[in-house]
Design a protein around this motif. Structure first.
Motif, PDB file in Angstrom:
ATOM      1  N   LYS A 488       0.830  -1.206   0.000  1.00 28.86           N
ATOM      2  CA  LYS A 488       0.000   0.000   0.000  1.00 28.86           C
ATOM      3  C   LYS A 488       0.870   1.264   0.000  1.00 28.86           C
ATOM      4  O   LYS A 488       0.607   2.209  -0.778  1.00 28.86           O
ATOM      5  CB  LYS A 488      -0.900  -0.007   1.233  1.00 28.86           C
ATOM      6  CG  LYS A 488      -1.812   1.209   1.334  1.00 28.86           C
ATOM      7  CD  LYS A 488      -2.684   1.142   2.574  1.00 28.86           C
ATOM      8  CE  LYS A 488      -3.592   2.363   2.680  1.00 28.86           C
ATOM      9  NZ  LYS A 488      -4.448   2.316   3.900  1.00 28.86           N
ATOM     10  N   ALA A 489       1.916   1.277   0.846  1.00 27.28           N
ATOM     11  CA  ALA A 489       2.796   2.440   0.923  1.00 27.28           C
ATOM     12  C   ALA A 489       3.482   2.707  -0.416  1.00 27.28           C
ATOM     13  O   ALA A 489       3.609   3.863  -0.851  1.00 27.28           O
ATOM     14  CB  ALA A 489       3.836   2.235   2.024  1.00 27.28           C
ATOM     15  N   LEU A 490       3.873   1.631  -1.080  1.00 23.91           N
ATOM     16  CA  LEU A 490       4.550   1.771  -2.364  1.00 23.91           C
ATOM     17  C   LEU A 490       3.572   2.167  -3.462  1.00 23.91           C
ATOM     18  O   LEU A 490       3.866   3.041  -4.300  1.00 23.91           O
ATOM     19  CB  LEU A 490       5.245   0.464  -2.722  1.00 23.91           C
ATOM     20  CG  LEU A 490       6.088   0.435  -3.992  1.00 23.91           C
ATOM     21  CD1 LEU A 490       7.240   1.431  -3.884  1.00 23.91           C
ATOM     22  CD2 LEU A 490       6.627  -0.967  -4.245  1.00 23.91           C
ATOM     23  N   ALA A 491       2.385   1.541  -3.447  1.00 18.88           N
ATOM     24  CA  ALA A 491       1.397   1.805  -4.495  1.00 18.88           C
ATOM     25  C   ALA A 491       0.916   3.246  -4.468  1.00 18.88           C
ATOM     26  O   ALA A 491       0.676   3.864  -5.525  1.00 18.88           O
ATOM     27  CB  ALA A 491       0.220   0.850  -4.340  1.00 18.88           C
ATOM     28  N   GLU A 492       0.759   3.815  -3.296  1.00 22.07           N
ATOM     29  CA  GLU A 492       0.271   5.192  -3.188  1.00 22.07           C
ATOM     30  C   GLU A 492       1.236   6.192  -3.818  1.00 22.07           C
ATOM     31  O   GLU A 492       0.817   7.237  -4.305  1.00 22.07           O
ATOM     32  CB  GLU A 492       0.035   5.545  -1.718  1.00 22.07           C
ATOM     33  CG  GLU A 492      -1.180   4.843  -1.116  1.00 22.07           C
ATOM     34  CD  GLU A 492      -1.368   5.170   0.353  1.00 22.07           C
ATOM     35  OE1 GLU A 492      -0.424   5.765   0.948  1.00 22.07           O
ATOM     36  OE2 GLU A 492      -2.421   4.828   0.926  1.00 22.07           O
ATOM     37  N   VAL A 493       2.510   5.845  -3.819  1.00 25.26           N
ATOM     38  CA  VAL A 493       3.503   6.753  -4.414  1.00 25.26           C
ATOM     39  C   VAL A 493       3.594   6.562  -5.915  1.00 25.26           C
ATOM     40  O   VAL A 493       3.582   7.531  -6.688  1.00 25.26           O
ATOM     41  CB  VAL A 493       4.881   6.552  -3.752  1.00 25.26           C
ATOM     42  CG1 VAL A 493       5.941   7.376  -4.470  1.00 25.26           C
ATOM     43  CG2 VAL A 493       4.818   6.924  -2.282  1.00 25.26           C
ATOM     44  N   ILE A 494       3.717   5.298  -6.349  1.00 23.08           N
ATOM     45  CA  ILE A 494       3.926   5.041  -7.782  1.00 23.08           C
ATOM     46  C   ILE A 494       2.675   5.302  -8.612  1.00 23.08           C
ATOM     47  O   ILE A 494       2.744   5.329  -9.846  1.00 23.08           O
ATOM     48  CB  ILE A 494       4.409   3.591  -8.033  1.00 23.08           C
ATOM     49  CG1 ILE A 494       3.332   2.586  -7.596  1.00 23.08           C
ATOM     50  CG2 ILE A 494       5.723   3.348  -7.342  1.00 23.08           C
ATOM     51  CD1 ILE A 494       3.696   1.148  -7.930  1.00 23.08           C
ATOM     52  N   LYS A 495       1.542   5.533  -7.949  1.00 23.46           N
ATOM     53  CA  LYS A 495       0.303   5.820  -8.684  1.00 23.46           C
ATOM     54  C   LYS A 495       0.466   7.086  -9.524  1.00 23.46           C
ATOM     55  O   LYS A 495       0.054   7.128 -10.698  1.00 23.46           O
ATOM     56  CB  LYS A 495      -0.855   5.978  -7.707  1.00 23.46           C
ATOM     57  CG  LYS A 495      -2.200   6.214  -8.396  1.00 23.46           C
ATOM     58  CD  LYS A 495      -3.299   6.487  -7.386  1.00 23.46           C
ATOM     59  CE  LYS A 495      -3.594   5.275  -6.534  1.00 23.46           C
ATOM     60  NZ  LYS A 495      -4.782   5.493  -5.655  1.00 23.46           N
ATOM     61  N   PHE A 496       1.101   8.089  -8.960  1.00 18.79           N
ATOM     62  CA  PHE A 496       1.245   9.352  -9.680  1.00 18.79           C
ATOM     63  C   PHE A 496       2.685   9.882  -9.714  1.00 18.79           C
ATOM     64  O   PHE A 496       2.937  10.891 -10.386  1.00 18.79           O
ATOM     65  CB  PHE A 496       0.356  10.428  -9.036  1.00 18.79           C
ATOM     66  CG  PHE A 496      -1.097  10.095  -9.033  1.00 18.79           C
ATOM     67  CD1 PHE A 496      -1.820  10.083 -10.221  1.00 18.79           C
ATOM     68  CD2 PHE A 496      -1.743   9.783  -7.855  1.00 18.79           C
ATOM     69  CE1 PHE A 496      -3.168   9.772 -10.220  1.00 18.79           C
ATOM     70  CE2 PHE A 496      -3.103   9.479  -7.839  1.00 18.79           C
ATOM     71  CZ  PHE A 496      -3.817   9.465  -9.032  1.00 18.79           C
ATOM     72  N   HIS A 497       3.604   9.239  -8.990  1.00 12.38           N
ATOM     73  CA  HIS A 497       4.961   9.785  -8.872  1.00 12.38           C
ATOM     74  C   HIS A 497       5.998   8.764  -9.353  1.00 12.38           C
ATOM     75  O   HIS A 497       5.716   7.587  -9.518  1.00 12.38           O
ATOM     76  CB  HIS A 497       5.263  10.174  -7.422  1.00 12.38           C
ATOM     77  CG  HIS A 497       4.294  11.154  -6.854  1.00 12.38           C
ATOM     78  ND1 HIS A 497       4.332  12.496  -7.145  1.00 12.38           N
ATOM     79  CD2 HIS A 497       3.246  10.989  -5.995  1.00 12.38           C
ATOM     80  CE1 HIS A 497       3.363  13.119  -6.497  1.00 12.38           C
ATOM     81  NE2 HIS A 497       2.691  12.226  -5.791  1.00 12.38           N
ATOM     82  N   GLY A 498       7.209   9.282  -9.501  1.00  9.97           N
ATOM     83  CA  GLY A 498       8.333   8.428  -9.850  1.00  9.97           C
ATOM     84  C   GLY A 498       8.376   8.078 -11.325  1.00  9.97           C
ATOM     85  O   GLY A 498       7.504   8.450 -12.115  1.00  9.97           O
ATOM     86  N   ASN A 499       9.418   7.344 -11.661  1.00  9.03           N
ATOM     87  CA  ASN A 499       9.628   6.944 -13.057  1.00  9.03           C
ATOM     88  C   ASN A 499      10.010   5.461 -13.139  1.00  9.03           C
ATOM     89  O   ASN A 499      10.822   5.059 -13.959  1.00  9.03           O
ATOM     90  CB  ASN A 499      10.725   7.822 -13.674  1.00  9.03           C
ATOM     91  CG  ASN A 499      10.844   7.635 -15.169  1.00  9.03           C
ATOM     92  OD1 ASN A 499       9.863   7.327 -15.849  1.00  9.03           O
ATOM     93  ND2 ASN A 499      12.052   7.793 -15.685  1.00  9.03           N
ATOM     94  N   ILE A 500       9.414   4.672 -12.254  1.00  8.75           N
ATOM     95  CA  ILE A 500       9.741   3.248 -12.208  1.00  8.75           C
ATOM     96  C   ILE A 500       9.213   2.543 -13.459  1.00  8.75           C
ATOM     97  O   ILE A 500       8.009   2.616 -13.767  1.00  8.75           O
ATOM     98  CB  ILE A 500       9.140   2.582 -10.947  1.00  8.75           C
ATOM     99  CG1 ILE A 500       9.730   3.204  -9.683  1.00  8.75           C
ATOM    100  CG2 ILE A 500       9.388   1.076 -10.966  1.00  8.75           C
ATOM    101  CD1 ILE A 500      11.207   2.957  -9.524  1.00  8.75           C
ATOM    102  N   LYS A 501      10.093   1.846 -14.149  1.00  3.91           N
ATOM    103  CA  LYS A 501       9.711   1.071 -15.325  1.00  3.91           C
ATOM    104  C   LYS A 501       9.683  -0.432 -15.035  1.00  3.91           C
ATOM    105  O   LYS A 501       8.884  -1.171 -15.616  1.00  3.91           O
ATOM    106  CB  LYS A 501      10.670   1.360 -16.483  1.00  3.91           C
ATOM    107  CG  LYS A 501      10.572   2.780 -17.031  1.00  3.91           C
ATOM    108  CD  LYS A 501      11.557   2.991 -18.161  1.00  3.91           C
ATOM    109  CE  LYS A 501      11.304   4.331 -18.857  1.00  3.91           C
ATOM    110  NZ  LYS A 501      11.414   5.488 -17.972  1.00  3.91           N
ATOM    111  N   ILE A 502      10.565  -0.875 -14.162  1.00  2.00           N
ATOM    112  CA  ILE A 502      10.624  -2.300 -13.791  1.00  2.00           C
ATOM    113  C   ILE A 502      10.469  -2.392 -12.279  1.00  2.00           C
ATOM    114  O   ILE A 502      11.300  -1.865 -11.521  1.00  2.00           O
ATOM    115  CB  ILE A 502      11.959  -2.939 -14.229  1.00  2.00           C
ATOM    116  CG1 ILE A 502      12.118  -2.835 -15.755  1.00  2.00           C
ATOM    117  CG2 ILE A 502      12.019  -4.393 -13.782  1.00  2.00           C
ATOM    118  CD1 ILE A 502      13.461  -3.342 -16.256  1.00  2.00           C
ATOM    119  N   LEU A 503       9.415  -3.064 -11.844  1.00  2.00           N
ATOM    120  CA  LEU A 503       9.131  -3.215 -10.418  1.00  2.00           C
ATOM    121  C   LEU A 503       9.005  -4.702 -10.088  1.00  2.00           C
ATOM    122  O   LEU A 503       8.150  -5.396 -10.646  1.00  2.00           O
ATOM    123  CB  LEU A 503       7.842  -2.486 -10.037  1.00  2.00           C
ATOM    124  CG  LEU A 503       7.395  -2.589  -8.577  1.00  2.00           C
ATOM    125  CD1 LEU A 503       8.460  -1.999  -7.654  1.00  2.00           C
ATOM    126  CD2 LEU A 503       6.049  -1.898  -8.375  1.00  2.00           C
TER     127      LEU A 503
END
Length: 624
Positions: A488-503
């Motif tokens: 949940k903590a990770l999903a809330e951030v990557i929903k609109f932020h960051g540039n992660i391509k491979i998780l």
């Protein structure tokens, strides 16, 4: 009328076969008679030159218990004659015995004659006889003439260990071996990149093939990995590597060349000016071999990449290599994964790296460096005059204390692109220290924190960094018990932020609830192209959540791995329906292997794949 002739192996006037039938039906033989039956003479012929007459084992008079020791002492037949007779007759007798047993015949009866031999059901005695008859005889010394003839025929080379080169097949096998070697040689001359790994040609084959490399102007990369090449085979490169100016990559991994082989090869490479990458992984190298390589590095200015993974190099060998790095300014990448450097080895490298300007990649995975060793190493790398781009310090028994030293290095380094701290034990405290350092670092693009006993708190700290950091594109968190809260903590951030391509979140215990958070983030995320959720206990509930996200237009996600998640047919049906509903789906690879799908779930996925191809001409690789 049947004429019977008796041939005895001994000179005793009354040779016999004693057959004593016990209740166990074992067979005892003390002498042998052979009966000649002219009526069967055309049925069996001996290749040894014996006239084509049939021999049958026959029992002598019963009741005698004497052992013929005196007859053996007074034998008039020579030992050589007996051996010659036994060589011709014994194999047939054994084969006859086996034939009778396999056919379950209790006696052999000739026309008008009494039974000759009784055979019980117990194979023990016959097997013992077979072992003696077929046992190899001791080799006799050859005459000089015979030896010279044998040498002139060339070596007998085989592709697989244990190939038997019997005399009658030797010539054929030798022809086939030479034919294969000639094919390999033509391959070496025809292509620039040659993979000859695992062909088991050994030292002799390497000597044969080396000739094709001597003045070869085609092959640039050759792999001789896993071919049973030893130290003796290294001599094949003498003169070859000096003449060849095209070969750039030489792979000898998986061959037991040992320290002696390394010494021989390094003596040859002293004057080589073409090899840029040398691979000696899993080559039984120790400290002496590392020392020989170090001496070569002091004089060779061409080599750029050196791979010595999974050997037995300890502190002394690390010290030798460190000394070479003080003088060598051409080596770029050095791989020492899976050795025994320890804290002392890391300290030796650290001292050398302070002055070295050429090293770009340092691979030290699995060397038991520990916190104190990593402290010395980080100090040396901080003073490093070159631009290190990759650092692999995974599986080195690091704790939060070690993470503190790594974090200090991260704050100062401006060139590092790839950092691997995989399979240590830094925990949440160590993850928080790394996260704080990443706030000041804008160079690292790939971060591997997998297998570090990180929980929701540690992942939360890393996730916060992603809000302002758009440089990190690959994040590995697998094998950490982050649970649903961490997801949940990770999903809330990557929903609109960051540039992660491979998780990568495999084996993270997120469950169906965690999958719901990740699925929700996928509805809005526009960067993630590869998502690994293996072995998280998603079940059908988690698969249904992800299926709902796949129905939404998502032009980024191309690879989804859901293996080992206890997903059944209901989950498969939901995912299949999502693929059919979304014509703009970008998924090209979907893994549902090692789940609980039946043929119905598999058929649904196959139909969905075919439907997508028919409608959009997009191919989806589905694994189950």
């Amino acid at each position: 009328m049947t004429f019977t002739s008796t041939l005895s192996l001994y000179s005793h006037p009354q040779p016999q076969v004693r057959l004593r039938h016990k209740r166990s039906q074992s067979l005892t033989v003390t002498a042998v008679q052979f009966v000649w039956l002219p009526t069967l003479k055309r049925r069996i012929a001996f290749a040894s030159g014996v006239d084509s007459r049939s021999f049958v084992v026959r029992a002598g008079p019963s009741g005698s218990r004497r052992v013929y020791r005196e007859s053996q002492a007074n034998a008039s037949v020579s030992v050589a004659s007996v051996k010659q007779i036994a060589t011709s007759v014994a194999p047939f007798g054994v084969m006859l015995a086996f034939t009778l047993v396999l056919k379950k015949v209790s006696s052999v009866v000739t026309a008008g004659a009494a039974p000759c031999v009784y055979l019980g059901s117990d194979l023990t005695v016959i097997w013992k006889l077979a072992e003696k008859f077929f046992a190899p005889t001791p080799k006799q010394s050859k005459s000089p003439t015979a030896e010279s003839q044998s040498a002139s025929q060339g070596f007998k080379w085989s592709f697989a260990a244990g190939t038997n080169l019997f005399s009658q097949f030797g010539a054929k096998v030798e022809r086939q071996s030479k034919q294969k070697l000639n094919e390999f040689a033509r391959e070496l001359r025809a292509f620039p990149f040659i993979d000859m790994s695992g062909r088991n040609f050994g030292d002799e084959g390497l000597f044969f093939l080396a000739e094709s490399l001597a003045f070869n102007q085609t092959a640039e990369e050759v792999s001789f990995a896993a071919n049973g090449i030893t130290a003796a085979g290294m001599k094949a490169f003498d003169g070859v590597l000096q003449s060849n100016i095209t070969l750039k990559i030489l792979d000898l991994s998986g061959n037991p060349v040992g320290d002696e082989g390394a010494k021989c090869l390094c003596d040859i490479l002293m004057g080589n000016s073409s090899i840029e990458k040398l691979q000696l992984n899993s080559a039984d190298l120790g400290d002496e071999g590392a020392k020989a390589i170090a001496e070569m590095l002091k004089k060779n200015s061409t080599l750029r990449v050196l791979e010595l993974n999974n050997n037995m190099i300890e502190y002394s060998g690390f010290t030798s290599l460190a000394g070479a790095l003080l003088e060598n300014n051409s080596i770029r990448n050095i791989h020492l994964n899976g050795n025994y450097g320890g804290a002392l080895g890391a300290n030796a490298l650290a001292k050398a790296l302070e002055s070295n300007k050429s090293i770009r990649e340092l691979h030290l995975h699995g060397n038991s460096i520990g916190d104190e060793g990593i402290r010395s190493l980080m100090t040396g790398l901080t003073l490093h005059r070159g631009k290190l781009t990759l650092l692999d310090i995974g599986n080195n028994s690091l704790t939060a204390k070690g993470a503190f030293y790594v974090a200090g290095y991260i704050r100062k380094i401006k060139s590092l692109l790839w950092l691997n701290i995989y399979m240590n034990d830094i925990g949440d405290e160590g993850a928080e220290k790394i996260a704080d350092a990443l706030k000041e670092n804008r160079s690292i693009t790939t971060l591997d924190l997998g297998g570090n006993n990180i929980h929701a708190a540690g992942v939360g700290a890393v996730a916060k960094v992603l809000k302002d950091n758009s440089v990190i594109t690959t994040l590995e968190l697998s094998y950490n018990p982050i649970g649903p809260d961490g997801a949940k903590a990770l999903a809330e951030v990557i929903k609109f932020h960051g540039n992660i391509k491979i998780l990568k979140l495999g084996w993270c215990q997120i469950g169906a609830k965690g999958a719901e958070f990740v699925a929700d983030a996928l509805k809005y995320n526009t960067t993630i192209s590869v998502l690994d959720l293996r072995a998280n206990g998603l079940r059908d509930e988690g698969a249904l959540c992800l299926a709902r996200s796949l129905k939404v237009v998502n032009e980024a996600l191309t690879s989804l791995d859901l293996g080992f998640n206890e997903i059944r047919d209901d989950g498969a049906f939901a995912i299949a329906q999502a693929l059919k509903s979304n014509e703009d789906v970008a998924v090209a690879s979907l893994n549902l292997g090692s789940n609980f799908l039946t043929k119905f779930g598999q058929s649904a996925l196959t139909d969905a794949r075919d439907h997508v191809f028919e409608m959009t001409e997009k191919e989806i690789a589905i694994f189950f």
